[in-house]
Design a protein around this motif. Structure first.
Motif, short mmCIF file in Angstrom:
data_model
loop_
_atom_site.label_atom_id
_atom_site.label_comp_id
_atom_site.label_asym_id
_atom_site.label_seq_id
_atom_site.Cartn_x
_atom_site.Cartn_y
_atom_site.Cartn_z
N TRP A 36 41.84 41.41 36.68
CA TRP A 36 40.91 41.33 37.83
C TRP A 36 41.67 41.16 39.16
O TRP A 36 41.38 40.26 39.95
N VAL A 37 42.63 42.04 39.40
CA VAL A 37 43.50 41.88 40.56
C VAL A 37 42.77 42.22 41.87
O VAL A 37 42.03 43.20 41.94
N TYR A 38 42.99 41.40 42.87
CA TYR A 38 42.43 41.67 44.21
C TYR A 38 43.44 41.24 45.26
O TYR A 38 44.40 40.51 44.97
N SER A 39 43.25 41.72 46.48
CA SER A 39 44.17 41.46 47.57
C SER A 39 43.49 41.85 48.88
O SER A 39 42.44 42.47 48.88
N ARG A 40 44.11 41.52 49.99
CA ARG A 40 43.60 42.05 51.27
C ARG A 40 43.95 43.53 51.40
O ARG A 40 43.43 44.22 52.26
N ASN B 285 27.05 39.73 34.32
CA ASN B 285 27.27 38.29 34.08
C ASN B 285 27.77 37.99 32.67
O ASN B 285 27.85 36.82 32.27
N ASP B 286 28.12 39.04 31.89
CA ASP B 286 28.54 38.80 30.50
C ASP B 286 29.95 39.31 30.22
O ASP B 286 30.32 39.53 29.08
N SER C 120 32.55 34.63 35.13
CA SER C 120 32.07 36.01 34.96
C SER C 120 32.22 36.74 36.29
O SER C 120 32.44 36.11 37.34
N TRP C 121 32.08 38.06 36.28
CA TRP C 121 32.08 38.83 37.53
C TRP C 121 30.95 38.35 38.45
O TRP C 121 31.11 38.30 39.67
N TYR C 122 29.82 37.99 37.86
CA TYR C 122 28.67 37.47 38.63
C TYR C 122 29.06 36.18 39.35
O TYR C 122 28.79 36.01 40.55
N GLU C 123 29.71 35.28 38.63
CA GLU C 123 30.14 34.01 39.24
C GLU C 123 31.22 34.25 40.30
O GLU C 123 31.27 33.53 41.31
N PHE C 124 32.05 35.25 40.07
CA PHE C 124 33.05 35.62 41.07
C PHE C 124 32.36 36.11 42.34
O PHE C 124 32.72 35.73 43.45
N ASN D 238 41.80 48.82 47.51
CA ASN D 238 40.38 48.70 47.14
C ASN D 238 40.25 47.74 45.96
O ASN D 238 40.99 47.85 44.99
N ASN D 239 39.33 46.80 46.06
CA ASN D 239 39.16 45.83 44.98
C ASN D 239 37.79 45.18 45.08
O ASN D 239 37.03 45.41 46.04
N PHE D 240 37.46 44.38 44.10
CA PHE D 240 36.15 43.76 43.97
C PHE D 240 35.81 42.87 45.17
O PHE D 240 34.68 42.89 45.68
N VAL D 241 36.78 42.08 45.61
CA VAL D 241 36.52 41.14 46.71
C VAL D 241 36.15 41.89 47.99
O VAL D 241 35.17 41.56 48.67
N LYS D 242 36.91 42.93 48.30
CA LYS D 242 36.64 43.70 49.53
C LYS D 242 35.33 44.48 49.41
O LYS D 242 34.55 44.55 50.37
N THR D 243 35.09 45.03 48.23
CA THR D 243 33.84 45.78 48.02
C THR D 243 32.63 44.85 48.14
O THR D 243 31.64 45.18 48.83
N MET D 244 32.68 43.71 47.46
CA MET D 244 31.57 42.75 47.53
C MET D 244 31.35 42.25 48.96
O MET D 244 30.22 42.15 49.43
N SER D 245 32.44 41.95 49.66
CA SER D 245 32.33 41.46 51.04
C SER D 245 31.62 42.49 51.92
O SER D 245 30.78 42.13 52.76
N ARG D 246 31.96 43.76 51.71
CA ARG D 246 31.32 44.82 52.50
C ARG D 246 29.85 44.98 52.13
O ARG D 246 28.97 45.01 53.00
N LEU D 247 29.57 45.05 50.81
CA LEU D 247 28.20 45.27 50.37
C LEU D 247 27.28 44.11 50.73
O LEU D 247 26.10 44.30 51.03
N MET D 248 27.82 42.89 50.69
CA MET D 248 27.00 41.72 51.01
C MET D 248 26.59 41.69 52.48
O MET D 248 25.63 41.00 52.85
N GLN D 249 27.31 42.43 53.30
CA GLN D 249 26.93 42.54 54.72
C GLN D 249 26.00 43.72 54.97
O GLN D 249 25.32 43.77 55.99
N GLU D 250 25.98 44.66 54.00
CA GLU D 250 25.17 45.88 54.16
C GLU D 250 23.80 45.78 53.46
O GLU D 250 22.85 46.45 53.86
N ARG D 251 23.71 44.96 52.42
CA ARG D 251 22.51 44.94 51.59
C ARG D 251 21.86 43.56 51.54
O ARG D 251 22.51 42.55 51.77
#
Length: 289
Positions: free
Chosen positions: A152-156, A179-180, A218-222, A159-172
């Motif tokens: 589950w590697v991420y970085s600044r 969660n499993d 889980s990815w959900y908790e992340f 492309n990775n989960f943290v950057k994608t989630m950060s963007r989507l959470m501002q758009e949606r």
């Protein structure tokens, strides 16, 4: 002065190693992207290594498009397996140390306890199978190599989960996240530091090691942690993997046991939340510049 070659220089881990390299000026650094070292051209790898003549290779390069690998099996195998075999052969015959980065996807995900380095491997997708073949080739061709499995590697960077989630959470207004699937994320900067701790350690102990941040989530908790730390106003829903089908199966459980790397090399394994805070702050600074 010893020369360190970093492959996959523009990826998440390669980029973090470049950032870290300024603190390790006792080494000469060569950061090789595809234009310098094309791992898909197996014939050219040894010639390029003969020109560079590294003392240490950190192989961060890989085919990591997990779903696309199901269709691009041959290319995934060339990059994740065959190219690794060539690098391992070269490093063994040139007294060059090799650190090769692998993945939690070598496991089937059916465990319920943290996976140590002796846990049986049984990949459930093409990506995992090619990475396992790469591990086996690496140790077969160079018994002195070190393999680090991570997850589950991420970085600044990249492309990775943290950057994608950060963007989507501002758009949606709301998001759904599986969660499993259980494991632990890895901040690439922490993995880069772990690698340098190994390289500068008094003893080189070959073999397989596991590294990720501490924590079992889980990815959900992340996603919830990203939402909280990032201060995003977005509803996050947990869903089963069956509601989010993908071409490649994902392991349901891939939590890695990090005790071996900590004991052998004194590697510090930070908790996932503190590292996530650091990364989100750096992403924020980058977006403002």
């Amino acid at each position: 002065m010893k020369k360190i070659l970093v492959t996959g220089a523009n990826g998440q881990l390669g980029s973090e190693l470049r950032e870290l390299s300024v603190h390790y000026s006792q080494f000469e650094w060569v950061f090789a992207d595809r234009s310098v070292l094309d791992l898909s051209d197996l014939e050219s790898i040894s010639n390029t290594l003969n020109v560079i003549q590294p003392h240490i290779i950190i192989n961060c390069a890989a085919y990591t498009a997990v779903d696309k690998a199901e269709a691009e099996t041959e290319l995934a195998d060339v990059l994740n397996h065959q190219a690794v075999a060539v690098m391992a052969q070269w490093s063994a015959s040139h007294a060059c140390r090799l650190i090769h980065i692998s993945t939690d996807y070598v496991f089937d995900g059916n465990s319920s306890t943290a996976l140590d380095e002796e846990a049986p491997t049984a990949p459930i997708n093409v990506y995992g199978q090619t990475k396992l073949s790469g591990e086996q080739a690496c140790l077969r061709e160079n018994t002195e190599a070190i393999i680090i499995r991570t997850s589950w590697v991420y970085s600044r960077f990249g492309n990775n989960f943290v950057k994608t989630m950060s963007r989507l959470m501002q758009e949606r207004d709301q998001l759904s996240v599986v969660n499993d699937q259980i494991g632990s994320p890895t901040y690439a900067a922490d993995l880069a530091q772990a690698i340098m701790t190994i390289i500068t350690h008094t003893h080189w102990q070959s073999g397989i090691y596991h590294f990720s941040n501490e924590g079992k989530i889980s990815w959900y908790e992340f996603a919830l942690a990203i939402q909280e730390i990032g201060g995003f106003d977005c509803l996050v829903n947990g869903i089963p993997s069956s509601d989010y089908p993908t071409p490649a199966k994902r392991p349901h459980y891939s939590l890695l046991d990090k005790s071996k790397i900590a004991t052998t090399f004194g590697v510090v394994v930070p908790g996932y939340r503190e590292s996530l805070k650091t990364c989100i702050e750096l992403i924020r600074i980058n977006s403002c510049n």
